[in-house]
Design a protein around this motif. Structure first.
Motif, PDB file in Angstrom:
ATOM      1  N   GLN A  88    -141.677 -14.825 -52.393  1.00 54.86           N
ATOM      2  CA  GLN A  88    -140.520 -15.468 -52.950  1.00 54.86           C
ATOM      3  C   GLN A  88    -140.570 -15.700 -54.473  1.00 54.86           C
ATOM      4  N   LYS A  89    -141.740 -15.957 -55.020  1.00 49.43           N
ATOM      5  CA  LYS A  89    -141.602 -16.051 -56.362  1.00 49.43           C
ATOM      6  C   LYS A  89    -141.829 -14.633 -57.467  1.00 49.43           C
ATOM      7  N   VAL A  90    -142.277 -13.586 -56.655  1.00 49.86           N
ATOM      8  CA  VAL A  90    -142.473 -12.461 -57.480  1.00 49.86           C
ATOM      9  C   VAL A  90    -141.330 -11.169 -56.951  1.00 49.86           C
ATOM     10  N   TRP A  91    -141.828 -10.969 -55.818  1.00 48.87           N
ATOM     11  CA  TRP A  91    -140.944  -9.608 -55.190  1.00 48.87           C
ATOM     12  C   TRP A  91    -139.565  -9.732 -54.870  1.00 48.87           C
ATOM     13  N   TRP A  92    -139.195 -10.815 -54.510  1.00 50.34           N
ATOM     14  CA  TRP A  92    -137.926 -11.216 -53.966  1.00 50.34           C
ATOM     15  C   TRP A  92    -137.117 -11.388 -55.269  1.00 50.34           C
ATOM     16  N   LYS A  93    -137.576 -11.829 -56.343  1.00 51.44           N
ATOM     17  CA  LYS A  93    -136.934 -12.098 -57.698  1.00 51.44           C
ATOM     18  C   LYS A  93    -136.700 -10.702 -58.344  1.00 51.44           C
ATOM     19  N   LEU A  94    -137.886 -10.189 -58.347  1.00 49.61           N
ATOM     20  CA  LEU A  94    -137.494  -8.638 -58.884  1.00 49.61           C
ATOM     21  C   LEU A  94    -136.688  -7.924 -58.109  1.00 49.61           C
ATOM     22  N   ASP A  95    -136.520  -7.916 -56.963  1.00 50.75           N
ATOM     23  CA  ASP A  95    -135.786  -6.936 -56.439  1.00 50.75           C
ATOM     24  C   ASP A  95    -134.016  -7.543 -56.483  1.00 50.75           C
ATOM     25  N   ARG A  96    -133.839  -8.864 -56.621  1.00 49.37           N
ATOM     26  CA  ARG A  96    -132.795  -9.310 -57.102  1.00 49.37           C
ATOM     27  C   ARG A  96    -132.060  -9.013 -58.583  1.00 49.37           C
ATOM     28  N   ALA A  97    -133.228  -8.864 -59.258  1.00 45.95           N
ATOM     29  CA  ALA A  97    -132.784  -8.511 -60.790  1.00 45.95           C
ATOM     30  C   ALA A  97    -132.573  -7.094 -60.845  1.00 45.95           C
ATOM     31  N   LEU A  98    -132.725  -5.998 -59.865  1.00 46.14           N
ATOM     32  CA  LEU A  98    -132.499  -4.795 -59.988  1.00 46.14           C
ATOM     33  C   LEU A  98    -130.961  -4.319 -60.208  1.00 46.14           C
ATOM     34  N   ASP A  99    -130.711  -3.477 -61.040  1.00 41.96           N
ATOM     35  CA  ASP A  99    -129.361  -3.103 -61.341  1.00 41.96           C
ATOM     36  C   ASP A  99    -129.332  -1.553 -61.175  1.00 41.96           C
ATOM     37  N   GLU A 100    -128.419  -0.850 -61.233  1.00 43.67           N
ATOM     38  CA  GLU A 100    -128.394   0.792 -61.218  1.00 43.67           C
ATOM     39  C   GLU A 100    -129.382   1.460 -61.937  1.00 43.67           C
ATOM     40  N   GLU A 101    -129.359   0.985 -63.413  1.00 47.18           N
ATOM     41  CA  GLU A 101    -130.117   1.615 -64.303  1.00 47.18           C
ATOM     42  C   GLU A 101    -131.719   1.227 -64.080  1.00 47.18           C
ATOM     43  N   SER A 102    -131.961   0.158 -63.640  1.00 42.20           N
ATOM     44  CA  SER A 102    -133.324  -0.204 -63.253  1.00 42.20           C
ATOM     45  C   SER A 102    -133.896   0.595 -61.967  1.00 42.20           C
ATOM     46  N   ILE A 103    -132.828   0.683 -61.198  1.00 42.70           N
ATOM     47  CA  ILE A 103    -133.340   1.390 -59.816  1.00 42.70           C
ATOM     48  C   ILE A 103    -133.712   2.880 -60.217  1.00 42.70           C
ATOM     49  N   TYR A 104    -132.780   3.419 -61.188  1.00 47.09           N
ATOM     50  CA  TYR A 104    -132.991   4.840 -61.487  1.00 47.09           C
ATOM     51  C   TYR A 104    -134.287   4.880 -62.062  1.00 47.09           C
ATOM     52  N   TYR A 105    -134.560   4.087 -63.347  1.00 44.25           N
ATOM     53  CA  TYR A 105    -135.857   4.368 -63.960  1.00 44.25           C
ATOM     54  C   TYR A 105    -137.093   3.932 -63.296  1.00 44.25           C
ATOM     55  N   SER A 106    -137.114   2.941 -62.322  1.00 44.66           N
ATOM     56  CA  SER A 106    -138.020   2.627 -61.526  1.00 44.66           C
ATOM     57  C   SER A 106    -138.337   3.880 -60.711  1.00 44.66           C
ATOM     58  N   ALA A 107    -137.211   4.795 -60.168  1.00 48.31           N
ATOM     59  CA  ALA A 107    -137.678   5.751 -59.227  1.00 48.31           C
ATOM     60  C   ALA A 107    -138.163   7.103 -60.076  1.00 48.31           C
ATOM     61  N   LEU A 108    -137.578   7.062 -61.261  1.00 49.32           N
ATOM     62  CA  LEU A 108    -137.923   8.143 -62.166  1.00 49.32           C
ATOM     63  C   LEU A 108    -139.532   8.178 -62.628  1.00 49.32           C
ATOM     64  N   ILE A 109    -139.754   6.837 -63.171  1.00 50.21           N
ATOM     65  CA  ILE A 109    -141.212   6.787 -63.504  1.00 50.21           C
ATOM     66  C   ILE A 109    -142.156   6.805 -62.336  1.00 50.21           C
ATOM     67  N   GLY A 110    -141.804   6.099 -61.187  1.00 52.74           N
ATOM     68  CA  GLY A 110    -142.832   6.203 -60.053  1.00 52.74           C
ATOM     69  C   GLY A 110    -142.734   7.734 -59.690  1.00 52.74           C
ATOM     70  N   ALA A 111    -141.840   8.610 -59.791  1.00 52.69           N
ATOM     71  CA  ALA A 111    -141.920   9.952 -59.163  1.00 52.69           C
ATOM     72  C   ALA A 111    -142.696  10.743 -60.334  1.00 52.69           C
ATOM     73  N   LEU A 112    -142.490  10.661 -61.611  1.00 51.02           N
ATOM     74  CA  LEU A 112    -143.359  11.308 -62.658  1.00 51.02           C
ATOM     75  C   LEU A 112    -144.816  11.089 -62.446  1.00 51.02           C
ATOM     76  N   GLU A 113    -145.172   9.594 -62.198  1.00 50.89           N
ATOM     77  CA  GLU A 113    -146.530   9.267 -61.940  1.00 50.89           C
ATOM     78  C   GLU A 113    -147.068   9.751 -60.771  1.00 50.89           C
ATOM     79  N   ALA A 114    -146.188   9.819 -59.807  1.00 51.00           N
ATOM     80  CA  ALA A 114    -146.725  10.412 -58.483  1.00 51.00           C
ATOM     81  C   ALA A 114    -147.109  11.843 -58.593  1.00 51.00           C
ATOM     82  N   VAL A 115    -146.211  12.756 -59.105  1.00 51.11           N
ATOM     83  CA  VAL A 115    -146.458  14.037 -59.449  1.00 51.11           C
ATOM     84  C   VAL A 115    -147.772  14.345 -60.428  1.00 51.11           C
ATOM     85  N   LYS A 116    -147.810  13.744 -61.352  1.00 52.53           N
ATOM     86  CA  LYS A 116    -149.008  13.668 -62.343  1.00 52.53           C
ATOM     87  C   LYS A 116    -150.433  13.527 -61.526  1.00 52.53           C
ATOM     88  N   ALA A 117    -150.350  12.611 -60.651  1.00 55.45           N
ATOM     89  CA  ALA A 117    -151.314  12.456 -59.658  1.00 55.45           C
ATOM     90  C   ALA A 117    -151.782  13.323 -58.698  1.00 55.45           C
TER      91      ALA A 117
END
Ligand code: ZN
Length: 435
Positions: A88-117
């Motif tokens: 309630q206090k963390v993740w369901w607030k964060l997901d509601r705050a996501l917009d197009e740009e932050s969805i894209y950059y989250s996925a981009l950073i997540g994917a980069l760090e995945a491949v790097k590892a």
């Protein structure tokens, strides 16, 4: 046809653990030959590996890329006291705050760090209640830019009203209809029993049937799953409930599975569902010990939103298991990792996780200086206590090098991190103002 010959690789299979010095030929995204002393063909690119370790690219079998920009984010003043409050206090607030740009950059950073590892496939579970339509396509575009394989879904739930539920269903459907190919697969995402009405559960199951895919859902991550399901939907027997809604099949992915009875586990195994063990996340949320030793044969590991470093995740799962005295040894954890390959082989209708002809060429190349002898018998020990993501120097996905000597051919990395910090700052600002 262009092909790559890898000379003198130390090829590592995770389970059963084996190592062997071999040459490998890669063509059209696949391994086409494995043997001793393969002769270079005319115009073939030859890479001398001098015994470097070559492993199958790792699979993060349950994650939430949208939390990639959560690192260091503001924590609620009134600290959460239990798992439900964390949502309630963390993740369901964060997901509601996501917009197009932050969805894209989250996925981009997540994917980069995945491949790097050394992670080459991500099985993601996405939620962005104020930007549902088109969100999976945005994630797909980010993953395409990095070249990582993805299995995507949108989290259907009743927690954002009927409209949110229906938009979530529709988002899964659009992705399943239009956006799957050799690099991407779709599933039907569902949050968890405690935020899904019978109507929503049936709709998810129906959609999965229609597209012949599985449902990807959280199960018994905390005792609140059964308690709130009883309060709101009159059912505390959540596994039976999902079975009655025809959600449990061999294509279904169940994440966490901490509070499961013997009967629950029997039913899950009978239906051949996949169970995901998320040890680090379970520790972080203080939700308890998942009985991974009783999960059966169809098990894998997921970071549940933490960076996709499966070396670290596996190590933490091992220590958590030791702490729980669950009786599992190092080899069992390599088996779990191999489960991710088996799951993805089923999802993609291809062979992943093998270094043999016919398998897709998702490979990671490690410079691991083994200080002690390394054999089939002790490979699991080296994996858990020695090998790290920092040893990953090169990553090949579908026969193409996406990481070369820790560098990204064709990607301006500095700009991406600069921009992601800006996007994260704006995201956190919205988060601070979220009711
Ligand atoms: Zn999760």
């Amino acid at each position: 046809m262009s092909s790559i010959l890898l000379k003198n690789a130390t090829a590592v299979h995770l389970f059963p653990p084996t190592i062997e010095r071999v040459d490998l030929r890669i063509q059209s995204g696949q391994i086409v030959a494995r043997g001793q002393e393969l002769i270079p063909e005319p115009n073939e690119q030859v890479e001398e590996l001098n015994g470097r370790f070559v492993l199958p690219g790792l699979v993060n079998a349950h994650t939430h890329l949208y939390s990639a920009l959560a690192r260091g984010m503001p924590w609620p003043q009134d600290a959460p006291k239990n798992f439900f409050e964390i949502l309630q206090k963390v993740w369901w607030k964060l997901d509601r705050a996501l917009d197009e740009e932050s969805i894209y950059y989250s996925a981009l950073i997540g994917a980069l760090e995945a491949v790097k590892a050394g992670t080459t496939t991500l099985i993601d579970h996405h939620a962005s209640p104020n930007h549902i339509a088109g969100s999976l396509k945005i994630i797909r575009e980010a993953l395409e830019q990095i070249g990582v394989r993805g299995v995507l879904c949108y989290e259907v739930t009743d927690r954002n009203g009927e409209n949110g539920r229906d938009l979530g269903l529709r988002e899964n459907q659009i992705f399943l209809e239009n956006h799957t190919n050799a690099q991407f697969r779709g599933l039907v995402g569902a949050h968890a029993s405690f935020t899904l009405s019978d109507h929503a559960l049936r709709a998810c199951a129906e959609l999965a049937r229609q597209y012949d895919c599985g449902v990807h859902i959280h199960l018994a991550e905390d005792h609140c799953d059964a308690e709130i399901s009883r309060r709101d939907y009159g059912r505390s027997d959540i596994v039976k409930r999902l079975a009655e809604m025809e959600m449990l099949s061999a294509k279904t992915i169940l994440a966490h599975g901490i509070y499961l009875s013997e009967d629950d586990l029997r039913l899950i195994k009978q239906r051949r569902c996949w169970l995901m063990h998320n040890a680090r996340s379970n520790m972080n949320n203080g939700v308890g010990y998942a009985p991974a030793q009783n999960f059966g044969e169809r098990v894998s590991l997921g970071t549940d939103g933490f960076p996709a470093d499966m070396f670290e995740e596996t190590r933490l799962a091992f220590f958590k298991g030791c702490d729980a005295k669950n009786g599992l040894g190092p080899r069992d954890y390599l088996k779990f990792l191999n489960g991710g390959h088996q799951l993805c082989s089923e999802l993609f209708g291809a062979t992943l996780g093998k270094i043999s002809p016919g398998a897709v060429a998702d490979l990671i190349f490690l410079d691991y200086p083994a200080p002690t002898p390394l054999t089939n018998e002790n490979l699991a020990g080296h994996f858990l206590f020695g090998m790290k993501s920092e040893h990953v120097n090169d990553v090949m996905i579908a026969g193409k090098f996406v990481l070369r000597q820790k560098k990204w051919p064709g990607i301006a990395m500095e700009n991406i991190y600069q921009k992601s910090r800006e996007v994260a700052a704006k995201l956190w600002e919205r988060l601070r103002n979220m009711p």
